[in-house]
Write a protein that holds these residues in place. Structure first.
Motif, PDB file in Angstrom:
ATOM      1  N   PHE A   1      20.505 -26.320  -4.213  1.00  0.00           N
ATOM      2  CA  PHE A   1      21.774 -25.666  -4.529  1.00  0.00           C
ATOM      3  C   PHE A   1      22.795 -26.657  -5.070  1.00  0.00           C
ATOM      4  N   ASP A   2      22.895 -27.850  -4.449  1.00  0.00           N
ATOM      5  CA  ASP A   2      23.865 -28.843  -4.909  1.00  0.00           C
ATOM      6  C   ASP A   2      23.464 -29.440  -6.248  1.00  0.00           C
TER       7      ASP A   2
ATOM      8  N   GLN B   1      30.045 -22.205  -9.633  1.00  0.00           N
ATOM      9  CA  GLN B   1      30.704 -20.921  -9.411  1.00  0.00           C
ATOM     10  C   GLN B   1      29.861 -19.964  -8.580  1.00  0.00           C
ATOM     11  N   SER B   2      28.551 -20.147  -8.544  1.00  0.00           N
ATOM     12  CA  SER B   2      27.698 -19.253  -7.757  1.00  0.00           C
ATOM     13  C   SER B   2      26.990 -19.972  -6.620  1.00  0.00           C
TER      14      SER B   2
ATOM     15  N   ILE C   1      20.642 -21.448 -13.688  1.00  0.00           N
ATOM     16  CA  ILE C   1      20.449 -22.760 -13.074  1.00  0.00           C
ATOM     17  C   ILE C   1      21.187 -23.796 -13.920  1.00  0.00           C
ATOM     18  N   LEU C   2      21.431 -24.946 -13.307  1.00  0.00           N
ATOM     19  CA  LEU C   2      22.190 -26.017 -13.954  1.00  0.00           C
ATOM     20  C   LEU C   2      21.257 -27.183 -14.222  1.00  0.00           C
ATOM     21  N   THR C   3      21.152 -27.603 -15.511  1.00  0.00           N
ATOM     22  CA  THR C   3      20.292 -28.731 -15.853  1.00  0.00           C
ATOM     23  C   THR C   3      21.059 -30.035 -15.689  1.00  0.00           C
TER      24      THR C   3
ATOM     25  N   GLU D   1      23.625 -24.614 -18.707  1.00  0.00           N
ATOM     26  CA  GLU D   1      23.148 -23.549 -17.840  1.00  0.00           C
ATOM     27  C   GLU D   1      22.028 -22.787 -18.547  1.00  0.00           C
ATOM     28  N   ARG D   2      20.925 -22.540 -17.811  1.00  0.00           N
ATOM     29  CA  ARG D   2      19.791 -21.775 -18.332  1.00  0.00           C
ATOM     30  C   ARG D   2      19.577 -20.554 -17.432  1.00  0.00           C
TER      31      ARG D   2
END
Length: 946
Positions: free
Chosen positions: A517-518, A524-525, A551-553, A558-559
């Protein structure tokens, strides 16, 4: 794993790769269409289940921090799904008189069993029972492959148990040796008791990994003497206060009442009232007396996290360390302590190990305790008891490593921690782990080394096989074109494949163990997703089998991933994590949104948008086109009105755009027809130009009114100018007559009565004469100023250099008695009125000569330069200059920045310059600094440079 089993597993894995596609076809279509019999398909499915079982065992073993009971329970749960009838199959593993079984376990007469062997000895069994007999056409209740599978599982469990036992033995021995070494080194080296107990506390928390440690020393009366702590922070201050008052905590009282260390696993209740109970709220606690020869010298207390197992050996170590500290308090001769430690270690070595050695640095002898010769296949006493003889048994690739270690540890007190290979008598090589600690003299220098060698050959082999199997399994994940990722109960990444690393932009080592998650969920989510995951892990929510999220790369992009999820459970069916496969659908989602957005685009346009066939039929009309269709009385699918239809056909046939205007509901629209010939239609785009038309009409009216006003104002201005000229002419003539009279009468008085007049009267007459001349000059300048504004310009090409040279010649007569340096630079020709441009240079140069009179050496420069593509002429001097704060007054009529007493003049000259330059379409400005000179710039429009 035997070579035969290993080869079979490799062959099965290869067959799995080739058969997966075929298996899917078998599942999806009738068997006759695929050319595969039902029995063959069933066999292929069973082989996949067997391989999944073996791979699942490998994954369980590789789980970080997993215990042996957890491994065995996890393995037994994997067995029924690998059999051909999992619903009617149960299993049990027996080991060390403990059993691990499936929830549906029941003994029947249909049984398969295989022994678990550890180091060649029977350690337990693996059993599989069929709860009911199956038809003989499927080879009875068990397949022959299942006989081989249970043997493979038993063999693998034997290797796993052997490896875990060896790892635990090595890890425990490392902790024991490190703690004994470090504490005893401190005891041997440190003679200051206060410093000794401080460093012992630090060593216990740093080397063994205890959470806290504290020591209290007692004097001979049994009262508080000194104390030290590590890991307790400011909380220890309160405990010290109570210790000094004789209020000893419950842990110390319990240790005083029993022979061994007091172990407390519930400090929150047992130690209620202790100042440091809050620090121990989630920890266990062990307290041991510092006791030697019946005398108590104090107490040692340590705490440990709930994840640290403290067994009997660990308690013995704590008691031994406490005894060593007590002995150090008792003894004043550190040499005796070395002897005691050495003796204790020898006894422990002979009692508990067959690979213990003592290396004496003085004679370089190597003494072994136990069966070193027998372990390597030699007769007792065969192996030389010297370092040189030992080196001869070491693998050639490891000799340099060992020799370097030997030389280093002749003087170093660092723990020996080496790994090398030793040759057996039969020529085979054994992997050994060597751990040793020094015995020090009174100066803290090593005099001998005592150590232990652990044979880890089988562990190495097992690790290699497991790693090979794990690598093969990882290959299946890595060739997948989707993300595979597993999370533990804390949300930490425990597995990720190559596709996941590729999409996320991380290396595998950068993700394993990190919070999903981190690291990979947008901020924001992040909070919401984490809360949902916690509820799933707690069993409060059911895991969503499919969902899409962002998800964050690593790059911050964001993908969007489409996830398929399943939960991971332990042997008690408790959720311990998740396994997810994800497909990157970012581009697909973006394309869908773009298509959706484009489909709305025409209707979002506030202006009409229509499409017609090449023969004029209405194919499409946006919402904004409704008023037009209403006006026509038409709907989509009907023909356009005749006038529109004609324009549409003409536009399509010519292939050219056509523009026209149309009125719709009192609004004026401009339409453009655009033919799309390859598609066979014509698009019409409308634009509301009602306001534009209205503005054009208003502008035309305003222009007409403005022109009338200009004519009127021009006439008024011309009349005013005419009156001003008449006034100026009258004033100049009317003023000159009195001035001539004043000047004439004053001259007569001087000539006729000069000698009779007092000097004061003569001075007054001179002032009258002087001011008459000034008044005359002022009138002349005013007339010149007036004429420059109204006379017609005679514009022609002007040689600026020639005009400047002529002006200098005219002015030089007035400056014959001064030393003036005049520099004439490049002066391009320009188009202007020659007489007026000369007047500009006359006024500027006159000022330059006038305001440099106070300088011993005056300098005047006339030149030009290009600024932003425009020629700028300038006159520069090094005279009096002026204050730039008043530069805005410089070009006003009668405006002066210096007094007439210092510099003569009328205050009109620069106003004349400005008027001339403005009439030529140029501009004039100045820069100056007091007592450092001034520069006057001007432009005149066109010249040879631009």
């Amino acid at each position: 794993m035997s070579a035969k089993t290993k080869a079979q597993l490799l062959a099965d894995i290869e067959a799995l790769k080739k058969g997966l596609a075929k298996l899917q076809a078998v599942k999806a279509e009738p068997h006759q269409k695929n050319g595969v019999s039902k029995k063959q398909a069933h066999a292929l499915v069973e082989r996949v289940k067997e391989l999944e079982c073996l791979y699942g065992i490998s994954r369980i073993v590789e789980t970080p921090g997993i215990s042996m009971p957890e491994i065995l329970q996890g393995c037994v749960e994997l067995l029924p799904p690998a059999w051909q009838y999992p619903q009617t199959t149960c299993a049990r593993i027996m080991l060390d008189n403990k059993e691990y079984k499936t929830g549906n376990f029941r003994k029947t007469k249909w049984k398969l069993a295989s022994e678990i062997k550890v180091e060649g000895k029977r350690a337990g069994t693996v059993e599989v029972f069929c709860l009911e007999e199956q038809p003989k056409e499927y080879e009875g209740p068990f397949l022959k492959e299942e006989h081989a599978l249970i043997n493979a599982v038993a063999e693998r469990l034997g290797r796993i148990i052997q490896r875990v036992m060896a790892q635990e033995r090595i890890e425990h021995l490392n902790h024991v040796l490190r703690a004994i070494r470090d504490v005893n080194q401190l005891i041997v080296r440190e003679k200051n008791r206060a410093k000794l107990i401080r460093e012992v506390c630090s060593t216990l928390t740093e080397t063994r990994g205890y959470s806290t440690a504290w020591i209290m020393l007692l004097d001979e009366r049994g009262e508080y003497f000194d104390s030290a702590a590590s890991g307790l922070g400011k909380g220890f201050t309160s405990l010290q206060r109570e210790l000094k008052q004789g209020k000893f905590p419950a842990c110390m009282q319990r240790a005083q009442s029993q022979p061994g260390p007091a172990e407390i696993n519930d400090p929150s209740s047992t130690c209620a009232g202790c100042p440091i109970t809050d620090i121990y709220s989630d920890k266990g606690r062990v307290t041991s007396l510092l006791k030697h020869d019946g005398t108590v010298y104090g107490v040692l207390s340590i705490s440990f996290g709930i994840d640290l197992v403290v067994d009997d050996e660990e308690l013995s170590l704590i008691k031994e360390v406490a005894g060593d500290i007590a002995f150090a308090m008792h003894s004043t001769e550190l040499g005796k302590k070395n002897s005691q430690i050495e003796t204790r270690f020898r006894l422990a070595a002979n009692a508990g190990s067959d690979l213990i050695y003592e290396w004496g640095l003085k004679n370089n002898n190597l003494e072994w305790f136990g069966g070193i010769d027998e372990h390597l296949g030699y007769e007792p006493g065969t192996i030389p008891r010297t370092i040189e003889g030992w080196v001869n048994l070491i693998h050639p690739d490891d000799v340099e490593l060992l020799e370097d270690s030997v030389e280093h540890h002749r003087t170093s007190t660092e723990l020996i921690m080496e790994e090398y290979r030793v040759r057996q008598k039969n020529g085979a090589w054994r992997h050994w782990v060597d751990r040793g600690l020094p015995v020090l003299d009174e100066e803290g220098k090593p005099i001998k080394w005592i150590g232990v060698c652990i044979d880890v050959t089988e562990t190495k082999r097992a690790e290699k096989i497991i790693q090979e199997e794990r690598d093969k399994a990882q290959e299946y994940l890595d060739i997948a074109e989707v993300i595979f990722i597993t999370l533990n109960k804390k949300g930490q990444v425990t597995l990720v494949n190559n596709k996941g690393n590729q999409i996320l932009g991380y290396h595998e080592d950068e993700l394993i163990g990190k919070s999903w998650f981190d690291t990979c969920i947008p901020e924001q989510s992040r909070k919401e997703v984490r809360q949902v995951f916690k509820k799933i892990m707690a069993g409060e929510l059911e895991l969503t089998k499919y969902y899409e999220n962002h998800i964050l790369t690593r790059s911050g992009e964001e993908r969007i991933i489409a996830w398929h999820n399943t939960s991971l459970s332990d042997e008690k069916q408790n959720i311990i994590g998740t396994l997810s496969s994800g497909e990157d659908i970012t581009e697909r989602i973006q394309s869908e949104e773009q298509i959706k957005s484009l489909s709305k685009f025409p209707d979002e346009n506030p202006n009409p948008v229509l499409r017609f066939s090449e023969d004029g039929k209405i194919l499409y009309a946006s919402h904004s086109s409704a008023p037009l269709l209403t006006k026509w009385g038409k709907t989509v699918g009907e023909n356009a009105p005749p006038d529109w239809k004609k324009k549409i056909i003409n536009s399509f046939s010519s292939g050219e755009n056509q523009e026209f205007e149309a009125v719709v509901e009192d609004r004026i629209f401009s339409f453009i027809l655009t033919p799309i010939k390859d598609m066979g239609y014509v698009n019409a785009y409308g634009r509301d130009i009602s306001e534009q038309k209205q503005s054009e009409e208003e502008i035309q009216a305003l222009n007409a009114e403005l022109e009338a006003r200009v004519v009127e104002r021009t006439a008024q201005l011309e009349a005013a100018n005419h009156e001003l000229e008449s006034f100026t002419y009258s004033v100049s003539h009317d003023l000159r007559a009195p001035l001539r009279a004043m000047s004439g009468f004053s001259n007569i008085l001087v000539e006729e009565y000069g000698e009779q007049l007092p000097k004061e009267a003569q001075r007054f007459l001179d002032l009258i004469e002087d001011n008459s001349h000034k008044m005359g000059s002022l009138i002349d300048d005013l007339l010149l100023f007036s004429r420059t504004g109204k006379q017609a310009l005679d514009v022609q090409k002007v040689n600026c250099t020639g005009i400047v040279e002529q002006t200098l010649a005219d002015l030089q007569v007035e400056q014959n008695d001064r030393e003036i340096e005049v520099v004439v630079g490049k002066l391009p020709a320009c188009r202007a009125d020659p007489a007026l441009i000369k007047q500009v240079f006359i006024n500027l140069l006159s000022n330059a000569f006038k305001f440099t009179k106070g300088k011993k050496k005056s300098r005047v420069e006339i030149s030009s330069k290009i600024i932003k593509g425009e020629t700028v002429y300038f006159v520069k001097d090094n005279g009096a200059g002026f204050d730039m704060r008043y530069a805005d007054k410089l070009f006003g009529v009668f405006q002066r920045l210096h007094s007439t007493a210092d510099f003569e003049g009328t205050g009109v000259g620069l106003a004349i310059v400005q008027r001339i330059i403005q009439r030529h379409g140029g501009k004039v400005w100045a820069e100056a600094e007091i007592d450092k000179g001034a520069i006057f710039y001007f432009t005149v429009g066109e010249n040879d440079e631009n």
